[in-house]
Write a protein that holds these residues in place. Structure first.
Motif, PDB file in Angstrom:
ATOM      1  N   ASP A   6       3.114  26.066 -58.779  1.00 30.88           N
ATOM      2  CA  ASP A   6       2.206  25.054 -59.303  1.00 30.88           C
ATOM      3  C   ASP A   6       2.948  23.921 -60.006  1.00 30.88           C
ATOM      4  O   ASP A   6       2.340  23.088 -60.676  1.00 30.88           O
ATOM      5  CB  ASP A   6       1.196  25.704 -60.253  1.00 30.88           C
ATOM      6  CG  ASP A   6       0.246  26.632 -59.503  1.00 30.88           C
ATOM      7  OD1 ASP A   6      -0.279  26.204 -58.449  1.00 30.88           O
ATOM      8  OD2 ASP A   6       0.061  27.784 -59.933  1.00 30.88           O
ATOM      9  N   GLY A   7       4.250  23.875 -59.812  1.00 31.40           N
ATOM     10  CA  GLY A   7       5.057  22.774 -60.323  1.00 31.40           C
ATOM     11  C   GLY A   7       5.302  21.745 -59.240  1.00 31.40           C
ATOM     12  O   GLY A   7       4.934  21.926 -58.073  1.00 31.40           O
ATOM     13  N   PRO A   8       5.967  20.638 -59.580  1.00 34.53           N
ATOM     14  CA  PRO A   8       6.204  19.568 -58.607  1.00 34.53           C
ATOM     15  C   PRO A   8       7.293  19.932 -57.605  1.00 34.53           C
ATOM     16  O   PRO A   8       8.120  20.821 -57.859  1.00 34.53           O
ATOM     17  CB  PRO A   8       6.656  18.400 -59.493  1.00 34.53           C
ATOM     18  CG  PRO A   8       7.299  19.073 -60.670  1.00 34.53           C
ATOM     19  CD  PRO A   8       6.486  20.313 -60.916  1.00 34.53           C
ATOM     20  N   LEU A   9       7.291  19.254 -56.488  1.00 32.79           N
ATOM     21  CA  LEU A   9       8.342  19.432 -55.487  1.00 32.79           C
ATOM     22  C   LEU A   9       9.659  18.938 -56.070  1.00 32.79           C
ATOM     23  O   LEU A   9       9.751  17.801 -56.530  1.00 32.79           O
ATOM     24  CB  LEU A   9       8.000  18.633 -54.218  1.00 32.79           C
ATOM     25  CG  LEU A   9       8.992  18.755 -53.048  1.00 32.79           C
ATOM     26  CD1 LEU A   9       8.874  20.134 -52.408  1.00 32.79           C
ATOM     27  CD2 LEU A   9       8.731  17.654 -52.008  1.00 32.79           C
ATOM     28  N   PRO A  10      10.714  19.744 -56.056  1.00 30.39           N
ATOM     29  CA  PRO A  10      12.001  19.281 -56.574  1.00 30.39           C
ATOM     30  C   PRO A  10      12.650  18.295 -55.609  1.00 30.39           C
ATOM     31  O   PRO A  10      12.206  18.137 -54.467  1.00 30.39           O
ATOM     32  CB  PRO A  10      12.811  20.579 -56.665  1.00 30.39           C
ATOM     33  CG  PRO A  10      12.234  21.450 -55.598  1.00 30.39           C
ATOM     34  CD  PRO A  10      10.763  21.133 -55.572  1.00 30.39           C
TER      35      PRO A  10
ATOM     36  N   GLU B 182       0.737  11.613 -54.013  1.00 28.96           N
ATOM     37  CA  GLU B 182      -0.494  12.253 -54.471  1.00 28.96           C
ATOM     38  C   GLU B 182      -0.254  13.271 -55.582  1.00 28.96           C
ATOM     39  O   GLU B 182      -1.163  14.014 -55.947  1.00 28.96           O
ATOM     40  CB  GLU B 182      -1.208  12.891 -53.279  1.00 28.96           C
ATOM     41  CG  GLU B 182      -1.562  11.868 -52.198  1.00 28.96           C
ATOM     42  CD  GLU B 182      -2.535  12.409 -51.173  1.00 28.96           C
ATOM     43  OE1 GLU B 182      -3.256  13.376 -51.483  1.00 28.96           O
ATOM     44  OE2 GLU B 182      -2.575  11.844 -50.057  1.00 28.96           O
ATOM     45  N   ASN B 183       0.986  13.283 -56.099  1.00 27.39           N
ATOM     46  CA  ASN B 183       1.330  14.148 -57.235  1.00 27.39           C
ATOM     47  C   ASN B 183       0.935  15.599 -56.957  1.00 27.39           C
ATOM     48  O   ASN B 183       0.286  16.264 -57.779  1.00 27.39           O
ATOM     49  CB  ASN B 183       0.653  13.648 -58.518  1.00 27.39           C
ATOM     50  CG  ASN B 183       1.248  14.271 -59.767  1.00 27.39           C
ATOM     51  OD1 ASN B 183       2.430  14.619 -59.787  1.00 27.39           O
ATOM     52  ND2 ASN B 183       0.439  14.425 -60.806  1.00 27.39           N
ATOM     53  N   LEU B 184       1.345  16.118 -55.805  1.00 31.11           N
ATOM     54  CA  LEU B 184       0.958  17.460 -55.373  1.00 31.11           C
ATOM     55  C   LEU B 184       1.934  18.499 -55.900  1.00 31.11           C
ATOM     56  O   LEU B 184       3.147  18.264 -55.971  1.00 31.11           O
ATOM     57  CB  LEU B 184       0.927  17.540 -53.845  1.00 31.11           C
ATOM     58  CG  LEU B 184      -0.042  16.604 -53.119  1.00 31.11           C
ATOM     59  CD1 LEU B 184       0.137  16.762 -51.617  1.00 31.11           C
ATOM     60  CD2 LEU B 184      -1.479  16.871 -53.537  1.00 31.11           C
ATOM     61  N   SER B 185       1.413  19.662 -56.251  1.00 31.76           N
ATOM     62  CA  SER B 185       2.270  20.794 -56.572  1.00 31.76           C
ATOM     63  C   SER B 185       2.847  21.349 -55.270  1.00 31.76           C
ATOM     64  O   SER B 185       2.396  21.002 -54.170  1.00 31.76           O
ATOM     65  CB  SER B 185       1.464  21.881 -57.280  1.00 31.76           C
ATOM     66  OG  SER B 185       0.531  22.464 -56.383  1.00 31.76           O
TER      67      SER B 185
END
Length: 450
Positions: free
Chosen positions: A322-326, A348-351
């Motif tokens: 549930d964190g951001p894509l590194p 889209e600020n997706l996890s």
């Protein structure tokens, strides 16, 4: 002035959403493939296109060979597509039949021979989707320890194309004469030996199949990286691409067509067909409900498997779902597709979890969810705004989405005057509005006045 006519490809692959109500298998069921081809032909589609990979889905390797990881991966088995095309040619009459064959793990003579044969069997309806393999797992199935470098794959592909087309020109169109009176089966002056010697291939020729009915079967290309665009501008009749906005599609369209002049080609010599992953409904809410049902189907492990191959040597499971894509290291699989995935996550600020589910569904393509009328609006806009010459329709499962498209979207496109009511010709080239490929040796003779 007549309106520009939209071109359509039906993309056929083992369905990811095989649990949807009414879904039927197309991975190993020939009768279902026949049915899809007949639905597409009833809708007057230009082509039915079979994607391919020469390896089991990479999900298997995410757990060190634990086959349980692969349990829900519906795309792990499939019929070999060139064999399938030959069979489908016998049960269709107008539909173009296109399949992927990689230049990375194949040989030019065999590819030239197989597609020429299918073109003869189908009377001019064959097409070759020329790709450099994205799937790094294919290497170990072909006696290689690691996947060939991206730049080298495209260098090899350029030469591969030259050899294949050179072999297709082995025989002039009227070289096979079968003259009973003289006993001459061929006109020897119209036979040409290639004698190709290059960095990657040494191929004498000639091909032991007469020249294909289309001159060359249609050559499609699907790369969107800079080397992929250059290869398309030089070689392709059709470009399958993934563009997710009108602006991006217009820029891609202008870029590829703008490269063609340096290869002596007209912009009319290529048809650009972005993919649309579509979910149709009688109402917006009905379509959205189907879409949400499919998004919820995949497990986290299954969804992660679809994006892992684009993450370079970084294991995406080491990061919070549930964190951001590194930040990702460069991929040696599909560079343009990796960029598209990263852009989607950032825009889209997706996890990681959200990205994996979205990307698993979209396959990196534009996703449309809604009614037939609104889809026709979008397709018409892209056609008239120089963003596309047509579209590759990616059904999330079979056969219902394709049936719905033929029953609801096709009539709306025809009402607007931008899609055919009957096929224009007998060959795929004719239906796509592309010129016959003249034999190079005939061109030389004409140039010198022989």
């Amino acid at each position: 002035m007549p309106k520009r006519q939209l071109k359509l490809t039906a993309f056929c692959h083992p369905p990811g959403h095989w649990r949807m109500p009414g879904a039927k298998p197309t991975d190993m069921d020939f009768e279902e493939c026949v049915y899809l081809a007949q639905v597409a032909e009833r809708g007057k589609f230009d082509m039915l296109f079979f994607q391919d990979s020469a390896a089991v889905a990479p999900a298997f390797y995410l757990s060190g060979g634990n086959a349980e990881t692969l349990a829900e991966a519906a795309r792990c088995v499939r019929l070999e597509p060139l064999t399938l095309l030959a069979a489908l040619a016998a049960v269709t009459k107008h539909l173009g039949l296109v399949a992927t064959a990689t230049t990375t793990y194949n040989d030019p003579f065999n590819i030239a021979r197989k597609f020429a044969t299918i073109d003869h069997i189908s009377k001019g309806r064959a097409g070759w989707n020329l790709v450099t393999s994205q799937n790094v797992d294919e290497a170990q199935n072909f006696s290689q320890d690691k996947h060939m470098d991206h730049a080298l794959r495209y260098e090899r592909a350029q030469e591969f194309y030259d050899v294949v087309t050179g072999l297709w020109d082995s025989w002039e169109d009227d070289a096979i004469i079968r003259d009973h009176k003289t006993g001459r089966y061929i006109e020897a002056s119209k036979l040409h030996v290639l004698n190709h010697k290059g960095k990657h291939f040494s191929v004498r020729g000639p091909l032991n199949v007469a020249r294909p009915p289309q001159g060359y079967p249609i050559v499609a290309q699907a790369g969107s990286s800079d080397p992929g665009r250059e290869l398309a501008a030089r070689t392709a009749d059709v470009v399958f691409t993934a563009q997710v906005s009108l602006d991006e599609a217009q820029a891609f369209y202008a870029d590829v067509k703008g490269r063609m002049a340096r290869y002596g080609r007209s912009t009319d010599d290529i048809v650009i067909m972005p993919g649309i992953r579509y979910v149709l409904g009688a109402t917006e809410s009905e379509a959205q409900e189907r879409y949400e049902m499919m998004l919820s189907e995949a497990s986290d492990d299954g969804a992660l498997a679809s994006v892992q191959r684009l993450c370079g040597n970084l294991d995406i499971r080491d990061f919070p779902l549930d964190g951001p894509l590194p930040d990702l290291p460069p991929s040696n699989a599909a560079k343009a597709r990796q960029k598209m995935m990263i852009d989607l996550a950032r825009r889209e600020n997706l996890s990681i979890r959200e990205l994996a589910r979205r990307f698993t569904f979209s396959l990196g393509h534009l996703v449309y969810v809604g009614t037939a009328m609104r889809l026709a609006d979008m397709m018409e806009e892209w056609l008239t705004q120089d963003a596309a010459d047509g579209f590759t329709m990616l059904s999330p499962y079979f056969p219902q989405p394709l049936e719905l498209f033929v029953e609801t979207v096709i009539p709306e496109l025809r009402r607007r005057g931008i899609f055919r009511t009957e096929y224009e010709g007998t060959t795929l080239r004719e239906n796509l509005g592309l010129r016959f490929r003249t034999n190079r040796y005939v061109g030389i003779k004409q140039a010198v006045g022989a």
